[in-house]
Design a protein around this motif. Structure first.
Motif, mmCIF file in Angstrom:
data_model
loop_
_atom_site.group_PDB
_atom_site.id
_atom_site.type_symbol
_atom_site.label_atom_id
_atom_site.label_comp_id
_atom_site.label_asym_id
_atom_site.label_seq_id
_atom_site.Cartn_x
_atom_site.Cartn_y
_atom_site.Cartn_z
ATOM 1 N N THR A 1 0.846 -1.197 0.000
ATOM 2 C CA THR A 1 0.000 0.000 0.000
ATOM 3 C C THR A 1 0.875 1.237 0.000
ATOM 4 N N PRO A 2 0.801 2.070 -1.025
ATOM 5 C CA PRO A 2 1.624 3.287 -1.049
ATOM 6 C C PRO A 2 1.167 4.296 0.002
ATOM 7 N N ILE A 3 2.126 5.000 0.572
ATOM 8 C CA ILE A 3 1.851 6.117 1.476
ATOM 9 C C ILE A 3 2.024 7.397 0.672
ATOM 10 N N ARG A 4 0.912 8.089 0.435
ATOM 11 C CA ARG A 4 0.970 9.300 -0.386
ATOM 12 C C ARG A 4 0.981 10.574 0.463
ATOM 13 N N ARG A 5 0.441 10.473 1.681
ATOM 14 C CA ARG A 5 0.455 11.630 2.577
ATOM 15 C C ARG A 5 0.711 11.144 3.994
ATOM 16 N N ILE A 6 1.351 12.004 4.793
ATOM 17 C CA ILE A 6 1.564 11.729 6.214
ATOM 18 C C ILE A 6 1.038 12.920 7.001
ATOM 19 N N HIS A 7 0.184 12.640 7.973
ATOM 20 C CA HIS A 7 -0.353 13.692 8.830
ATOM 21 C C HIS A 7 0.215 13.501 10.236
ATOM 22 N N VAL A 8 0.853 14.543 10.753
ATOM 23 C CA VAL A 8 1.484 14.507 12.077
ATOM 24 C C VAL A 8 0.752 15.485 12.984
ATOM 25 N N SER A 9 0.384 15.024 14.195
ATOM 26 C CA SER A 9 -0.338 15.893 15.127
ATOM 27 C C SER A 9 0.078 15.579 16.551
ATOM 28 N N ASP A 10 -0.262 16.499 17.447
ATOM 29 C CA ASP A 10 0.071 16.389 18.867
ATOM 30 C C ASP A 10 -1.221 16.473 19.660
ATOM 31 N N ARG B 1 0.456 10.387 15.568
ATOM 32 C CA ARG B 1 -0.157 11.245 16.583
ATOM 33 C C ARG B 1 0.591 11.038 17.889
ATOM 34 N N PHE B 2 1.069 12.133 18.451
ATOM 35 C CA PHE B 2 1.824 12.060 19.694
ATOM 36 C C PHE B 2 0.889 12.293 20.877
ATOM 37 N N THR B 3 1.032 11.436 21.890
ATOM 38 C CA THR B 3 0.202 11.530 23.093
ATOM 39 C C THR B 3 1.101 11.502 24.316
ATOM 40 N N THR C 1 -14.382 -2.251 23.965
ATOM 41 C CA THR C 1 -13.696 -1.311 24.849
ATOM 42 C C THR C 1 -12.411 -0.819 24.207
ATOM 43 N N PHE C 2 -11.679 -1.734 23.584
ATOM 44 C CA PHE C 2 -10.434 -1.357 22.911
ATOM 45 C C PHE C 2 -10.691 -0.301 21.838
ATOM 46 N N LEU C 3 -11.695 -0.522 21.000
ATOM 47 C CA LEU C 3 -11.990 0.420 19.927
ATOM 48 C C LEU C 3 -12.453 1.769 20.482
ATOM 49 N N ARG D 1 -8.413 8.205 22.254
ATOM 50 C CA ARG D 1 -7.025 8.643 22.254
ATOM 51 C C ARG D 1 -6.603 9.233 20.900
ATOM 52 N N PHE D 2 -7.113 8.646 19.825
ATOM 53 C CA PHE D 2 -6.645 9.074 18.512
ATOM 54 C C PHE D 2 -7.494 10.186 17.925
ATOM 55 N N GLY D 3 -8.787 10.202 18.236
ATOM 56 C CA GLY D 3 -9.671 11.172 17.614
ATOM 57 C C GLY D 3 -10.338 10.584 16.376
ATOM 58 N N GLU D 4 -10.990 11.446 15.596
ATOM 59 C CA GLU D 4 -11.817 10.967 14.487
ATOM 60 C C GLU D 4 -11.259 11.331 13.115
ATOM 61 N N ARG D 5 -10.017 11.792 13.070
ATOM 62 C CA ARG D 5 -9.465 12.234 11.790
ATOM 63 C C ARG D 5 -9.422 11.101 10.765
ATOM 64 N N ALA D 6 -9.151 9.879 11.221
ATOM 65 C CA ALA D 6 -9.074 8.743 10.290
ATOM 66 C C ALA D 6 -10.426 8.074 10.091
ATOM 67 N N GLY D 7 -11.443 8.481 10.850
ATOM 68 C CA GLY D 7 -12.757 7.864 10.766
ATOM 69 C C GLY D 7 -13.120 7.167 12.067
ATOM 70 N N GLN D 8 -14.220 6.415 12.027
ATOM 71 C CA GLN D 8 -14.680 5.659 13.183
ATOM 72 C C GLN D 8 -14.105 4.236 13.109
ATOM 73 N N PHE D 9 -13.462 3.819 14.201
ATOM 74 C CA PHE D 9 -12.902 2.469 14.243
ATOM 75 C C PHE D 9 -14.030 1.456 14.421
ATOM 76 N N THR D 10 -14.025 0.417 13.574
ATOM 77 C CA THR D 10 -15.142 -0.531 13.569
ATOM 78 C C THR D 10 -14.767 -1.939 14.021
ATOM 79 N N ARG D 11 -13.528 -2.345 13.836
ATOM 80 C CA ARG D 11 -13.102 -3.681 14.282
ATOM 81 C C ARG D 11 -11.585 -3.717 14.385
#
Length: 421
Positions: free
Chosen positions: A85-94, A217-219, A260-262, A268-278
């Motif tokens: 899977t190619p990585i075309r963009r990288i998003h870095v956040s704190d 994402r840095f925590t 609970t894990f999801l 912790r991560f937020g919703e930038r990547a979407g809703q975690f489903t499994r």
């Protein structure tokens, strides 16, 4: 893969013994496929098993420079055919702060900044290549019991097929991982640092396509990374997750059910990547920093994780080891062309000098990322977020960072330039 008879004048004499048949050791043998070197590879775990270091369930982020190396070795087509899977963009956040940065392959005139591949796939492609190499003899499963270095050769004592065997070589390469027997038995000192963190590894699905974006994402407990992947049906809505945990968090996380894990991951991560489903099965790995004090001695070279073990925050561990392979293979082939002894310290010092800058820069940069972004000291938090914002607005700085992340550091060996070693 089955052990074959050595292609050597005497059955126990080789030019090169590679101890460790994981990704780095196997890559070195493959890089030397067209050389006249008689190579013995010693690996403790049987190939094609989940226990073998080339066949586990993790993924690896291959920098663009690593893709170039595999391509020059003639292996990239087979790797890509099994799915990368190619990585075309990288998003870095704190987390908890406004600073962020975006790295875009298109802005740099690139098709991709890297590729996400299953370690299992890399292991399969490398092992198939080794099966076809007439200059490689595999001792597997086998373990090294002793190694002795003499002026003219090195002697390695193996436990193989329920018997002890002695083999000799001009050069021994230690590619046997962070707990390297060869390195430790030879008395090579290391600088180690326990990060007091563990990396939780899992595959997670979200409710939308990932669009080939990787997230860092840095925590306050350490970095989290999501690397874009595809599931078994080819859907592009899954990520490989690396979640750094503090020791006091590990037991609780291990006890969570999937829901609970999801939920906790989403928080912790937020919703930038979407809703975690499994999510898939979770694995935990303790994290440490390791750097050898010496990389070469007469008749000995130490490469890959045996020489440098990094925090996974920047995804540079295997890429750094593969650059070791590219340089060492070229140094050995050039030595043969000049009728030099490949195990001579003068030859091996060419390798060590060439790799020094990359080892130092990559190790220090990785460690600094962990320390700076895991610290909640307010002035430091303000400074790092300002740094992320400036990075996003300074194209020359961004270009330099991207080139380093892709593995284009200092003088490039032939493989990294798309040429034969």
């Amino acid at each position: 893969m089955n052990a074959t008879k050595p292609n050597a004048t005497k059955l126990n004499e080789f030019d090169l013994v590679i101890v460790g048949g994981g990704l780095v050791g196997a890559s070195l043998a493959c890089a030397l496929a067209e050389s006249p070197l008689r190579i013995a590879m010693v690996e403790a775990q049987p190939f094609n098993t989940e226990q073998h270091p080339g066949f586990d369930a993790r993924t690896v982020a291959l920098a663009a420079g690593s893709q170039q190396i595999f391509n020059a070795m003639g292996l990239w087509e087979a790797i890509a055919a099994q799915g990368v899977t190619p990585i075309r963009r990288i998003h870095v956040s704190d987390r908890g702060h406004a600073g962020s940065a975006h790295l875009d392959a298109a802005e740099q005139g690139l098709a991709a900044m890297g590729y996400v591949a299953d370690i299992r796939v890399l292991g399969q492609v490398l092992s198939r290549q080794l099966e076809q190499q007439a200059n490689v003899t595999l001792f597997c499963p086998a373990s090294v019991k002793a190694v002795q270095f003499a002026p003219a050769h090195a002697k390695v004592v193996l436990q193989h097929d329920d018997a002890l065997h002695e083999i000799t070589a001009a050069l021994v390469v230690a590619a046997d991982g962070g707990n390297s027997f060869i390195r430790n038995d030879s008395g090579i000192a290391t600088f180690t640092l326990d990060y007091h963190q563990s990396a939780l590894i899992s595959n997670v699905a979200v409710d939308r396509p990932h669009r080939n974006i990787a997230y860092e994402r840095f925590t306050d407990s350490g970095p989290m990374a999501l690397l874009p992947t595809r599931d078994e049906q080819g859907n592009d809505n899954t990520f490989a997750l690396v979640w750094t945990l503090k020791p006091e968090q590990v037991e609780a996380v291990q006890g969570w059910d999937e829901a609970t894990f999801l939920s906790q991951l989403q928080q912790r991560f937020g919703e930038r990547a979407g809703q975690f489903t499994r999510s898939s099965q979770r694995h935990l790995y303790p994290l440490k920093f390791l750097q050898t004090r010496e990389h070469v001695r007469p008749r000995l070279a130490v490469i890959g994780n045996a020489a440098h073990t990094l925090h996974p925050v920047a995804g540079q561990g295997f890429n750094l080891g593969l650059r070791d392979v590219a340089v060492l293979s070229q140094v050995l082939i050039d030595a043969l062309a000049q009728n030099d002894d490949p195990g001579d310290l003068g030859v091996l010092r060419r390798y060590a000098r060439w790799r020094r800058r990359d080892h130092l820069q990559t190790s220090l940069a990785t460690d600094a990322l962990v320390r700076v972004f895991s610290n909640n000291f307010l002035p430091l938090a303000v400074a790092r977020n300002l740094g992320l914002t400036l990075l996003d607005t300074l194209p020359p700085l961004k270009k330099q960072l991207v080139r380093h992340a892709m593995g284009y550091v200092g003088k490039l060996p032939r493989l990294a330039r798309g040429l034969k070693p």
